[in-house]
Design an enzyme around this catalytic site. Structure first.
Site, PDB file in Angstrom:
ATOM      1  N   ALA A  12       0.807  -1.225   0.000  1.00  0.00           N
ATOM      2  CA  ALA A  12       0.000   0.000   0.000  1.00  0.00           C
ATOM      3  C   ALA A  12       0.839   1.273   0.000  1.00  0.00           C
ATOM      4  O   ALA A  12       0.307   2.356  -0.249  1.00  0.00           O
ATOM      5  CB  ALA A  12      -0.945  -0.004   1.212  1.00  0.00           C
ATOM      6  N   LEU A  58       7.030  -8.745   3.569  1.00  0.00           N
ATOM      7  CA  LEU A  58       6.457  -9.713   2.643  1.00  0.00           C
ATOM      8  C   LEU A  58       7.467 -10.750   2.179  1.00  0.00           C
ATOM      9  O   LEU A  58       7.086 -11.746   1.550  1.00  0.00           O
ATOM     10  CB  LEU A  58       5.863  -8.977   1.434  1.00  0.00           C
ATOM     11  CG  LEU A  58       4.754  -7.978   1.761  1.00  0.00           C
ATOM     12  CD1 LEU A  58       4.262  -7.299   0.493  1.00  0.00           C
ATOM     13  CD2 LEU A  58       3.595  -8.647   2.487  1.00  0.00           C
ATOM     14  N   SER A 124       3.265  -6.749 -15.422  1.00  0.00           N
ATOM     15  CA  SER A 124       3.909  -5.698 -16.207  1.00  0.00           C
ATOM     16  C   SER A 124       3.961  -6.123 -17.664  1.00  0.00           C
ATOM     17  O   SER A 124       4.070  -7.316 -17.978  1.00  0.00           O
ATOM     18  CB  SER A 124       5.326  -5.443 -15.695  1.00  0.00           C
ATOM     19  OG  SER A 124       6.066  -4.665 -16.609  1.00  0.00           O
ATOM     20  N   SER A 125       3.942  -5.147 -18.564  1.00  0.00           N
ATOM     21  CA  SER A 125       4.017  -5.455 -19.986  1.00  0.00           C
ATOM     22  C   SER A 125       5.387  -5.984 -20.400  1.00  0.00           C
ATOM     23  O   SER A 125       5.538  -6.472 -21.529  1.00  0.00           O
ATOM     24  CB  SER A 125       3.679  -4.212 -20.813  1.00  0.00           C
ATOM     25  OG  SER A 125       4.594  -3.157 -20.533  1.00  0.00           O
ATOM     26  N   CYS A 126       6.368  -5.929 -19.516  1.00  0.00           N
ATOM     27  CA  CYS A 126       7.701  -6.458 -19.847  1.00  0.00           C
ATOM     28  C   CYS A 126       7.716  -7.978 -19.912  1.00  0.00           C
ATOM     29  O   CYS A 126       8.741  -8.574 -20.259  1.00  0.00           O
ATOM     30  CB  CYS A 126       8.744  -5.967 -18.853  1.00  0.00           C
ATOM     31  SG  CYS A 126       8.608  -6.700 -17.214  1.00  0.00           S
ATOM     32  N   TYR A 153      13.286  -9.420 -13.806  1.00  0.00           N
ATOM     33  CA  TYR A 153      11.998  -8.902 -13.334  1.00  0.00           C
ATOM     34  C   TYR A 153      10.853  -9.517 -14.137  1.00  0.00           C
ATOM     35  O   TYR A 153       9.838  -9.948 -13.576  1.00  0.00           O
ATOM     36  CB  TYR A 153      11.982  -7.382 -13.469  1.00  0.00           C
ATOM     37  CG  TYR A 153      10.685  -6.731 -13.070  1.00  0.00           C
ATOM     38  CD1 TYR A 153      10.358  -6.572 -11.725  1.00  0.00           C
ATOM     39  CD2 TYR A 153       9.799  -6.257 -14.034  1.00  0.00           C
ATOM     40  CE1 TYR A 153       9.165  -5.960 -11.351  1.00  0.00           C
ATOM     41  CE2 TYR A 153       8.610  -5.646 -13.669  1.00  0.00           C
ATOM     42  CZ  TYR A 153       8.298  -5.497 -12.330  1.00  0.00           C
ATOM     43  OH  TYR A 153       7.114  -4.899 -11.968  1.00  0.00           O
ATOM     44  N   LYS A 157       7.593 -11.909 -12.948  1.00  0.00           N
ATOM     45  CA  LYS A 157       6.191 -11.587 -13.229  1.00  0.00           C
ATOM     46  C   LYS A 157       5.503 -12.716 -14.003  1.00  0.00           C
ATOM     47  O   LYS A 157       4.331 -13.030 -13.760  1.00  0.00           O
ATOM     48  CB  LYS A 157       6.101 -10.271 -13.994  1.00  0.00           C
ATOM     49  CG  LYS A 157       6.441  -9.054 -13.150  1.00  0.00           C
ATOM     50  CD  LYS A 157       5.495  -8.924 -11.970  1.00  0.00           C
ATOM     51  CE  LYS A 157       5.771  -7.710 -11.121  1.00  0.00           C
ATOM     52  NZ  LYS A 157       4.852  -7.592  -9.972  1.00  0.00           N
ATOM     53  N   PRO A 180      -0.413  -4.186 -16.716  1.00  0.00           N
ATOM     54  CA  PRO A 180      -0.432  -2.784 -17.165  1.00  0.00           C
ATOM     55  C   PRO A 180       0.802  -2.428 -17.967  1.00  0.00           C
ATOM     56  O   PRO A 180       1.877  -3.006 -17.783  1.00  0.00           O
ATOM     57  CB  PRO A 180      -0.485  -2.000 -15.849  1.00  0.00           C
ATOM     58  CG  PRO A 180       0.109  -2.912 -14.831  1.00  0.00           C
ATOM     59  CD  PRO A 180      -0.166  -4.312 -15.283  1.00  0.00           C
ATOM     60  N   THR A 181       0.645  -1.470 -18.849  1.00  0.00           N
ATOM     61  CA  THR A 181       1.772  -0.903 -19.560  1.00  0.00           C
ATOM     62  C   THR A 181       2.543   0.010 -18.609  1.00  0.00           C
ATOM     63  O   THR A 181       2.288   0.010 -17.394  1.00  0.00           O
ATOM     64  CB  THR A 181       1.280  -0.141 -20.805  1.00  0.00           C
ATOM     65  OG1 THR A 181       2.397   0.205 -21.610  1.00  0.00           O
ATOM     66  CG2 THR A 181       0.486   1.092 -20.430  1.00  0.00           C
ATOM     67  N   HIS A 196      11.741   4.869 -13.569  1.00  0.00           N
ATOM     68  CA  HIS A 196      11.349   4.659 -14.957  1.00  0.00           C
ATOM     69  C   HIS A 196      11.488   5.965 -15.745  1.00  0.00           C
ATOM     70  O   HIS A 196      11.671   7.035 -15.176  1.00  0.00           O
ATOM     71  CB  HIS A 196       9.918   4.126 -15.026  1.00  0.00           C
ATOM     72  CG  HIS A 196       9.781   2.729 -14.537  1.00  0.00           C
ATOM     73  ND1 HIS A 196       9.238   2.418 -13.307  1.00  0.00           N
ATOM     74  CD2 HIS A 196      10.113   1.540 -15.100  1.00  0.00           C
ATOM     75  CE1 HIS A 196       9.244   1.108 -13.133  1.00  0.00           C
ATOM     76  NE2 HIS A 196       9.768   0.553 -14.205  1.00  0.00           N
ATOM     77  N   TRP A 219      18.752   9.334 -22.391  1.00  0.00           N
ATOM     78  CA  TRP A 219      19.311   8.047 -22.799  1.00  0.00           C
ATOM     79  C   TRP A 219      18.665   7.550 -24.090  1.00  0.00           C
ATOM     80  O   TRP A 219      17.457   7.663 -24.292  1.00  0.00           O
ATOM     81  CB  TRP A 219      19.086   7.015 -21.700  1.00  0.00           C
ATOM     82  CG  TRP A 219      20.150   7.003 -20.658  1.00  0.00           C
ATOM     83  CD1 TRP A 219      20.925   8.051 -20.253  1.00  0.00           C
ATOM     84  CD2 TRP A 219      20.552   5.879 -19.877  1.00  0.00           C
ATOM     85  NE1 TRP A 219      21.787   7.645 -19.263  1.00  0.00           N
ATOM     86  CE2 TRP A 219      21.575   6.323 -19.011  1.00  0.00           C
ATOM     87  CE3 TRP A 219      20.152   4.554 -19.812  1.00  0.00           C
ATOM     88  CZ2 TRP A 219      22.200   5.481 -18.103  1.00  0.00           C
ATOM     89  CZ3 TRP A 219      20.766   3.706 -18.902  1.00  0.00           C
ATOM     90  CH2 TRP A 219      21.790   4.165 -18.062  1.00  0.00           C
ATOM     91  N   ARG A 226       6.949   3.868 -26.597  1.00  0.00           N
ATOM     92  CA  ARG A 226       6.392   3.381 -25.337  1.00  0.00           C
ATOM     93  C   ARG A 226       4.956   3.875 -25.148  1.00  0.00           C
ATOM     94  O   ARG A 226       4.577   4.947 -25.626  1.00  0.00           O
ATOM     95  CB  ARG A 226       7.245   3.850 -24.146  1.00  0.00           C
ATOM     96  CG  ARG A 226       8.636   3.257 -24.083  1.00  0.00           C
ATOM     97  CD  ARG A 226       8.599   1.777 -23.774  1.00  0.00           C
ATOM     98  NE  ARG A 226       9.951   1.216 -23.679  1.00  0.00           N
ATOM     99  CZ  ARG A 226      10.618   0.708 -24.707  1.00  0.00           C
ATOM    100  NH1 ARG A 226      10.066   0.689 -25.911  1.00  0.00           N
ATOM    101  NH2 ARG A 226      11.832   0.212 -24.535  1.00  0.00           N
ATOM    102  N   ASP A 297      18.353   1.550 -25.785  1.00  0.00           N
ATOM    103  CA  ASP A 297      16.957   1.930 -25.993  1.00  0.00           C
ATOM    104  C   ASP A 297      16.009   0.963 -25.292  1.00  0.00           C
ATOM    105  O   ASP A 297      14.858   1.301 -25.023  1.00  0.00           O
ATOM    106  CB  ASP A 297      16.612   1.918 -27.487  1.00  0.00           C
ATOM    107  CG  ASP A 297      16.953   3.233 -28.173  1.00  0.00           C
ATOM    108  OD1 ASP A 297      16.984   4.272 -27.491  1.00  0.00           O
ATOM    109  OD2 ASP A 297      17.187   3.216 -29.393  1.00  0.00           O
TER     110      ASP A 297
END
Length: 341
Positions: A12, A58, A124-126, A153, A157, A180-181, A196, A219, A226, A297
């Site tokens: 939270a 956690l 995550s979208s990754c 990561y 996920k 989510p993106t 990010h 960078w 994106r 990139d």
């Protein structure tokens, strides 16, 4: 979800968890418990009366088990995670895979043992392959190699998705996930290296304007594309999915081998150059933008196909320029806190 049932928001204190709490309170939920670890988030007006914050590590399986035994939540939002941008993922790959695997395993297994009615896992979208077809559909999962810069990561996920899927198959649980993106918004991490791209740019241009810097270096080539989603839209989508009727939930997310997750995004993307220019204009920076092509990139393009969620009845409402303006306003109001990220 019944508005009087106990809702557990794991994580939270983070940007995502805080947005979920805001959305739950706005929709009238009255019995919310949120876990915190290192920090206590600022509570919006009216939030404190409807939620409790519980210190909880956690990564500690026994502590999580004890929490479930005491609290007995009916529903769980698993928003806790170790997150960061390209620099953080490259620097701490072992920490990213280990901590995320442990956190989500403890929360998901504890939810099963506790008899939780529904759990929603934030991914995550990754998770998608580096060169996945664009836009990326849920069915593209595990169809090719991942982007190396955030592979640990992403693997964690993916494991979270498959953990939810496996518990549903073996135990008949109702554990689902949203992917989510790229998220941004109030409570984001504005660290100049570990955050990010959007919050990092916002802070960099803000400081460049303050210092009257003649140029700002970004960078990469600026050509990577994106998609960005405001965190409050993400929270609304998450509650929408958790409140799906049983028949729709079973048909769309719990019928193996259909994916147990849905993409959440806007369906629109921009180049990093366009993003940088929008942030600079929002902040009021008038100097020169330099793009450092020697820096990575990352994935050439990351655009989600959101047709599955759209067909269920949800679409994003906050445009990118509007979202950046409101995020910058939050940053200015909470600059001391934001700089701690």
């Amino acid at each position: 979800m019944n508005r009087t049932e106990k809702i557990f928001v794991a994580g939270a204190a983070g940007m995502v968890g805080s947005a979920l709490v805001r959305a739950l309170v706005a929709q009238g939920f009255e019995n919310i418990v949120g876990s915190i670890h290192r920090s206590r988030p600022p509570l919006d007006a009216g939030t404190g009366e409807r939620m409790r914050l519980v210190p909880l590590d956690l990564l500690d399986q026994q502590a999580v088990k004890g929490f479930y035994t005491r609290e007995r939540p009916a529903h769980v939002f698993l928003a806790a995670a170790r997150v960061g941008g390209i620099h953080a993922n490259n620097t701490y790959p072992a920490s990213f895979i280990y901590e995320n695997l442990v956190i989500q395993s403890n929360i998901i297994h504890g939810a099963y043992e506790c008899g939780v009615s529904r759990l929603l896992f934030l991914g995550s979208s990754c998770i998608y392959p580096k060169l996945a077809p664009q836009p990326m559909r849920e069915e593209h999962l595990l169809t090719g190699p991942l982007e190396p810069t955030n592979e640990p990561y992403a693997l964690a996920k993916i494991a979270g998705i498959k953990t939810c899927e496996s518990y549903n198959r073996q135990y008949g649980t109702r554990f689902v996930a949203v992917m989510p993106t790229n998220l941004y918004g109030p409570g984001d991490n504005f660290h100049p290296q570990n955050s990010h791209v959007l919050p990092a740019l916002l802070r960099r241009f803000h400081e460049a304007r303050q210092n009257r810097a003649e140029r700002v270096t970004v960078w990469g080539t600026g050509k990577a594309m994106r998609e960005f989603l405001h965190v409050d839209d993400m929270a609304e989508a998450s509650l929408f999915v958790m409140n799906l009727p049983d028949d729709a939930l079973q048909r769309e997310l719990l019928s193996y081998p259909r994916p147990c997750f849905v993409n959440v995004g806007t369906g629109q993307d921009v180049t990093i150059r366009e993003l940088a220019e929008t942030v600079a204009n929002t902040v009021g920076y008038k100097g020169e933008l330099i793009f450092d092509a020697s820096k990575p990139d990352g994935t050439p393009r990351k655009l989600l196909d959101v047709s599955r969620l759209t067909a269920l009845g949800w679409t994003a409402r906050i445009g990118l320029e509007e979202g950046i303006r409101s995020t910058y306003a939050w940053f200015l109001k909470n600059e001391a806190q934001a700089r701690l990220g």
